[in-house]
Design an enzyme around this catalytic site. Structure first.
Site, PDB file in Angstrom:
ATOM      1  N   ASP A  24       0.846  -1.046  -0.037  1.00 34.10           N
ATOM      2  CA  ASP A  24      -0.048   0.024  -0.037  1.00 34.10           C
ATOM      3  C   ASP A  24       0.762   1.034   0.120  1.00 34.10           C
ATOM      4  O   ASP A  24       1.909   1.061  -0.620  1.00 34.10           O
ATOM      5  CB  ASP A  24      -0.894  -0.073   1.386  1.00 34.10           C
ATOM      6  CG  ASP A  24      -2.334   0.818   0.870  1.00 34.10           C
ATOM      7  OD1 ASP A  24      -2.313   1.799   0.531  1.00 34.10           O
ATOM      8  OD2 ASP A  24      -3.285   0.008   1.379  1.00 34.10           O
ATOM      9  N   HIS A  33       2.042   1.803  -3.120  1.00 29.32           N
ATOM     10  CA  HIS A  33       1.236   2.794  -3.989  1.00 29.32           C
ATOM     11  C   HIS A  33       1.791   4.132  -3.494  1.00 29.32           C
ATOM     12  O   HIS A  33       1.008   5.209  -3.775  1.00 29.32           O
ATOM     13  CB  HIS A  33      -0.281   2.880  -3.031  1.00 29.32           C
ATOM     14  CG  HIS A  33      -1.095   1.333  -3.332  1.00 29.32           C
ATOM     15  ND1 HIS A  33      -2.065   1.476  -2.917  1.00 29.32           N
ATOM     16  CD2 HIS A  33      -0.623   0.299  -3.637  1.00 29.32           C
ATOM     17  CE1 HIS A  33      -2.663   0.169  -3.124  1.00 29.32           C
ATOM     18  NE2 HIS A  33      -1.599  -0.356  -3.985  1.00 29.32           N
TER      19      HIS A  33
END
Length: 336
Positions: free
Chosen positions: A234, A257
């Protein structure tokens, strides 16, 4: 019987070297070795109470005239159940990690009746310094859902595992040198803290591990994150509401991310300002640098700069998303 190449003088030198690892680098210290408080370090025995006893001894000021240091020795693995290291403490305090600390897996009874949102919580500890070359392993794979899943509390769906380490109201916090791996959820969260420096960390989880943010910053000011390697499933770094004067530099991020502001707008009037991200490398991330806000939310993100960012095989290098809604259903409607 001593090995033929080692005499008693050699043993003394080795002992001195080990002790110096825990004390010389931090000046005049009083060492609270968790082994002296009953820790076993076999990776199976619950060592939580030994760690809490060492913490209380260091925090309560038994080290008069010196800086106390909780010491986690090398070549051992310590199993800790969910626990809280509470302050305030009488003076600044070191938490020196040379060994390995592991969390219980999801199926363990250790989580029954305990805090489920966090594994290790440090609360109200000003001047805390966590450093070392050791490893903190959240053993998160048992928490990661097998299919794509987003938290939906309104319908009773909770997908995120507990945050690995939370530092709450820890002014003057320093995190340096250790490795944090395989968080059940976010690896670490810095919240409601002022004057924080994070440096030389390694934060690692598989690229397909869900909700495993590297470093989250919330409601905090004057935060530096520098010279660290973050590879997760993430956000490598996420800066959320109430944060200001954040400086991020020298980060290698990927997979993951990227480096994110937000999401903002779900908590009333959300503000993030004075954020500088510079001289970072993002490699094979889904997004690069981004600002994400929820449709219809209120607040602002201002004085945000990204400088000297190197993108390598990044799907979406720059993204400003004002309709952030990960569930893609029941999204807020902009009534403005």
């Amino acid at each position: 019987m001593l090995p033929p190449t080692m005499d008693r003088r050699g043993i003394i030198i080795i002992i001195f070297t080990v002790v110096c690892m825990a004390s010389c680098a931090v000046g005049a210290t009083s060492i609270f070795n968790v082994m002296s408080f009953g820790a076993v370090g076999d990776g199976r025995t619950d060592d939580s109470q030994a760690f809490l006893s060492a913490w209380r001894g260091a925090c309560d000021g038994r080290a008069r005239g010196t800086t106390p240091a909780v010491y986690v020795p090398p070549n051992r693995t310590f199993l800790l159940n969910p626990l809280t290291f509470n302050g305030p403490c009488r003076t600044r305090l070191y938490f020196l990690i040379s060994g390995t600390i592991i969390a219980p897996v999801k199926t363990s009874s250790a989580w029954m009746g305990k805090q489920r949102h966090v594994w290790m919580l440090f609360s109200n500890v000003n001047g805390l310094i966590v450093k070392g070359k050791g490893v903190v392993n959240g053993q998160g794979s048992s928490w990661w859902p097998k299919t794509l899943c987003f938290d939906d509390p309104a319908n009773g769906q909770f997908c995120k595992g507990p945050t690995g380490m939370i530092f709450r109201r820890c002014n003057g916090l320093r995190l340096d040198g250790f490795t944090k791996i395989n968080g059940p959820g976010s690896h670490m969260l810095i919240m409601s803290s002022n004057d924080v420096v994070v440096s030389n960390l390694r934060v690692i989880a598989p690229g397909d591990s869900p909700n495993t943010d590297g470093i989250d910053i919330s409601g905090s000011t004057k935060v530096q994150v520098r010279n660290s390697f973050i590879a997760t499933g993430d956000d490598c770094i996420a800066i959320s509401a109430g944060s200001s004067n954040v400086d991020i530099s020298g980060i290698t991020c990927g997979p993951g991310h990227g480096i994110s502001i937000g999401s903002l707008g779900s908590g009333g009037f959300d503000v993030v300002e004075n954020v500088r991200v510079r001289n970072c490398t993002l490699k094979e991330t889904i997004t690069g640098v981004r600002i994400k806000t929820i449709q219809g939310g209120k607040g602002y993100a201002r004085n945000i700069s990204f400088e000297g960012i190197k993108f390598v095989a990044v799907d979406n290098p720059i993204q400003i998303e004002q309709f952030y809604c990960p569930l893609k259903v029941n999204c807020p409607i902009d009534k403005m």
